[in-house]
Design a protein around this motif. Structure first.
Motif, PDB file in Angstrom:
ATOM      1  N   GLY A   1       0.897  -1.347   0.061  1.00 31.20           N
ATOM      2  CA  GLY A   1      -0.061  -0.031   0.059  1.00 31.20           C
ATOM      3  C   GLY A   1       0.691   1.354  -0.019  1.00 31.20           C
ATOM      4  O   GLY A   1       0.207   2.414  -0.479  1.00 31.20           O
ATOM      5  N   VAL A   2       2.104   1.135   0.699  1.00 30.89           N
ATOM      6  CA  VAL A   2       2.858   2.323   0.895  1.00 30.89           C
ATOM      7  C   VAL A   2       3.503   2.395  -0.703  1.00 30.89           C
ATOM      8  O   VAL A   2       3.557   3.800  -1.052  1.00 30.89           O
ATOM      9  N   GLY A   3       3.717   1.468  -1.486  1.00 35.03           N
ATOM     10  CA  GLY A   3       4.231   1.501  -2.651  1.00 35.03           C
ATOM     11  C   GLY A   3       3.181   2.189  -3.751  1.00 35.03           C
ATOM     12  O   GLY A   3       3.511   2.912  -4.596  1.00 35.03           O
ATOM     13  N   CYS A   4       1.971   1.685  -3.756  1.00 36.37           N
ATOM     14  CA  CYS A   4       0.897   2.092  -4.352  1.00 36.37           C
ATOM     15  C   CYS A   4       0.535   3.619  -4.141  1.00 36.37           C
ATOM     16  O   CYS A   4       0.358   4.310  -5.249  1.00 36.37           O
ATOM     17  N   ALA A   5       0.824   4.227  -2.846  1.00 39.04           N
ATOM     18  CA  ALA A   5       0.694   5.536  -2.756  1.00 39.04           C
ATOM     19  C   ALA A   5       1.746   6.466  -3.361  1.00 39.04           C
ATOM     20  O   ALA A   5       1.474   7.715  -3.707  1.00 39.04           O
ATOM     21  N   ALA A   6       2.799   5.895  -3.826  1.00 36.57           N
ATOM     22  CA  ALA A   6       3.919   6.654  -4.596  1.00 36.57           C
ATOM     23  C   ALA A   6       3.814   6.736  -6.077  1.00 36.57           C
ATOM     24  O   ALA A   6       4.447   7.435  -6.807  1.00 36.57           O
ATOM     25  N   VAL A   7       2.809   5.773  -6.425  1.00 37.36           N
ATOM     26  CA  VAL A   7       2.377   5.849  -7.960  1.00 37.36           C
ATOM     27  C   VAL A   7       1.967   7.056  -8.519  1.00 37.36           C
ATOM     28  O   VAL A   7       0.679   7.579  -7.926  1.00 37.36           O
ATOM     29  N   VAL A   8       2.521   7.736  -9.576  1.00 37.16           N
ATOM     30  CA  VAL A   8       1.755   8.961  -9.891  1.00 37.16           C
ATOM     31  C   VAL A   8       1.086   8.584 -11.389  1.00 37.16           C
ATOM     32  O   VAL A   8       0.350   9.417 -11.798  1.00 37.16           O
ATOM     33  N   ASP A   9       1.277   7.495 -11.806  1.00 39.18           N
ATOM     34  CA  ASP A   9       0.761   7.129 -13.198  1.00 39.18           C
ATOM     35  C   ASP A   9       0.527   5.953 -13.206  1.00 39.18           C
ATOM     36  O   ASP A   9       1.162   4.953 -13.782  1.00 39.18           O
ATOM     37  N   TRP A  10      -0.935   5.408 -13.042  1.00 41.75           N
ATOM     38  CA  TRP A  10      -1.353   4.163 -13.295  1.00 41.75           C
ATOM     39  C   TRP A  10      -1.460   3.542 -14.819  1.00 41.75           C
ATOM     40  O   TRP A  10      -1.400   2.459 -15.000  1.00 41.75           O
ATOM     41  N   ASP A  11      -1.617   4.665 -15.821  1.00 41.47           N
ATOM     42  CA  ASP A  11      -1.678   4.281 -16.971  1.00 41.47           C
ATOM     43  C   ASP A  11      -0.098   3.662 -17.469  1.00 41.47           C
ATOM     44  O   ASP A  11      -0.138   2.569 -18.276  1.00 41.47           O
ATOM     45  N   ALA A  12       0.773   4.272 -16.552  1.00 34.94           N
ATOM     46  CA  ALA A  12       2.225   3.572 -17.127  1.00 34.94           C
ATOM     47  C   ALA A  12       2.421   2.390 -16.414  1.00 34.94           C
ATOM     48  O   ALA A  12       3.027   1.497 -16.810  1.00 34.94           O
ATOM     49  N   VAL A  13       1.680   2.142 -15.309  1.00 29.18           N
ATOM     50  CA  VAL A  13       1.875   0.623 -14.540  1.00 29.18           C
ATOM     51  C   VAL A  13       1.014  -0.292 -15.557  1.00 29.18           C
ATOM     52  O   VAL A  13       1.523  -1.366 -15.965  1.00 29.18           O
ATOM     53  N   TYR A  14      -0.308   0.362 -16.029  1.00 30.53           N
ATOM     54  CA  TYR A  14      -0.874  -0.641 -16.884  1.00 30.53           C
ATOM     55  C   TYR A  14      -0.283  -0.933 -18.078  1.00 30.53           C
ATOM     56  O   TYR A  14      -0.158  -2.231 -18.576  1.00 30.53           O
ATOM     57  N   ALA A  15       0.537  -0.113 -18.658  1.00 32.43           N
ATOM     58  CA  ALA A  15       1.396  -0.302 -19.931  1.00 32.43           C
ATOM     59  C   ALA A  15       2.589  -1.254 -19.594  1.00 32.43           C
ATOM     60  O   ALA A  15       2.939  -2.090 -20.459  1.00 32.43           O
ATOM     61  N   THR A  16       3.049  -1.146 -18.364  1.00 32.42           N
ATOM     62  CA  THR A  16       3.920  -2.135 -18.067  1.00 32.42           C
ATOM     63  C   THR A  16       3.719  -3.576 -17.969  1.00 32.42           C
ATOM     64  O   THR A  16       4.352  -4.249 -18.531  1.00 32.42           O
ATOM     65  N   VAL A  17       2.517  -3.728 -17.382  1.00 33.87           N
ATOM     66  CA  VAL A  17       2.226  -4.991 -17.263  1.00 33.87           C
ATOM     67  C   VAL A  17       1.504  -5.791 -18.575  1.00 33.87           C
ATOM     68  O   VAL A  17       1.979  -7.021 -18.919  1.00 33.87           O
ATOM     69  N   GLN A  18       1.063  -4.936 -19.482  1.00 32.26           N
ATOM     70  CA  GLN A  18       0.863  -5.293 -20.914  1.00 32.26           C
ATOM     71  C   GLN A  18       2.231  -5.706 -21.639  1.00 32.26           C
ATOM     72  O   GLN A  18       2.417  -6.601 -22.225  1.00 32.26           O
TER      73      GLN A  18
END
Length: 364
Positions: free
Chosen positions: A135-152
């Protein structure tokens, strides 16, 4: 030698106990064992900005090169994800079935804070690498579109994703969620999931420590938790309720789009949730920034209460001495740089997303 990678992806050391053998993908190019049953997506009444947050994320993937190459690749992705510099540091022990692991670390207010952990290597992991973001790491994410692109891009398999919504003003209560459950509104494919109710407190004060209602089972791949978050943190009269849904890849596929269409997947988990999240605009969930402000205030005030009880007399005694008649000098004497453990998440969010508003008790 321990492996350390900076945010620019430069390997600063060698790998410790990790094989560089290139794993093979399955015939269809995806990790083996993927379930055909998808997580359901519902219709959300909110458009634009997502009000549901990701509060935990775990995924695995098969690297296309060596493990060292994969770590460098992750470091480059992290530049797009996080709003602060991070390092990857080998910690000298395994993680779950992986023989080695490295911490994803950030430096906040003079203190290192762990955002997540990466597992790699081992004979029983099919050549995969695992990223576990707290949860701490998720709070540091500023671009969930980038996370989505990564898992893709990695063709990753999401093995856990927690979605959460906060209601800080008493808009929703545990009793309301429980009433819907007993009315049969949490019917899942013709079956009513099991429930468990937990509460804590002291004699004469009721459930001052907070109540929790769990619906479903973690081992079945989907579980809802509705709990009194503010009371859990120590504020006995708090009305803050958090509703979390934990999705796991147990007999189901957790779709990558859950990361960017969070509201839809949250409502799609159980039809009953629409009663809280869509029917009345006034009942929209509290945004993450406001929820973190509330959490920060509760944590700080509780810690200050403890400090007053433990050291209040000492502070008073020191303040009347000739040495510390100036309050600023006394504060400087007892202050040390760092972040209290309970405030890691809010400290990271404040660093990434900007300062919070002044707590209500300090406003003029």
């Amino acid at each position: 030698m321990a492996m350390r990678v900076d945010i620019h992806g430069e390997v600063l050391g060698g790998s410790a106990g990790l094989t560089d053998a290139r794993p093979q993908r399955s015939e269809d190019g995806r990790p083996a064992g993927r379930s055909p049953r998808p997580v359901k997506r519902g219709e959300s009444g909110t458009q634009g900005r997502q009000q549901t947050i990701v509060d935990w994320l775990t995924f695995t993937f098969l690297p296309t090169g060596s493990i060292g190459d994969a770590f460098e690749q992750l470091a480059r992705y992290f530049q797009l994800w996080f709003g602060l510099p991070v390092t990857l540091t080998a910690n000298g022990y395994g993680f779950r079935r992986y023989e080695s692991s490295s911490d994803v670390m950030a430096y906040v207010n003079g203190q290192t804070v762990r955002l997540g952990i990466i597992g790699a290597g081992g004979d029983h992991v099919g050549g995969t690498i695992c990223l576990d973001l707290s949860g701490v790491g998720c709070a540091a994410v500023v671009d969930w579109d980038a996370v989505y692109a990564t898992v893709q891009d990695l063709d990753a398999r999401i093995t856990r994703c927690d979605l959460a919504r906060d209601f800080c003003e008493g808009e929703v209560t545990v009793d309301q969620v429980e009433s819907l459950y007993f009315a049969g509104d949490f019917n899942a494919g013709g079956r009513i999931p099991v429930y468990r109710r937990i509460e804590s407190g002291v004699a004469g004060a009721g459930a001052c420590g907070g109540r929790t209602l769990e619906i479903g089972r973690r081992k079945n791949g989907k579980m809802l938790r509705a709990y009194e978050k503010g009371r859990q943190l120590g504020k006995q009269d708090s009305e803050w309720l958090r509703i979390e849904i934990e999705f796991r890849s147990k007999d189901r596929v957790v779709d990558h789009r859950i990361l960017i269409e969070r509201d839809s997947y949250f409502v799609g988990a159980y039809k009953a949730l629409e009663a809280f999240l869509d029917a009345d605009p006034k009942r929209l969930a509290t945004d993450q920034k406001t929820a973190l402000e509330v959490q920060d205030e509760i944590v700080c005030e509780r810690a200050l209460d403890h400090a007053q009880h433990q050291y209040g007399k000492l502070v008073e005694y020191a303040s009347i001495s000739d040495r510390y008649q100036n309050a600023a000098a006394l504060v400087a004497r007892i202050t040390r740089r760092g972040v209290p453990a309970q405030a890691f998440k809010t400290a990271v969010a404040r660093h990434v997303h900007g300062g919070h508003v002044i707590p209500s008790n300090l406003r003029e």
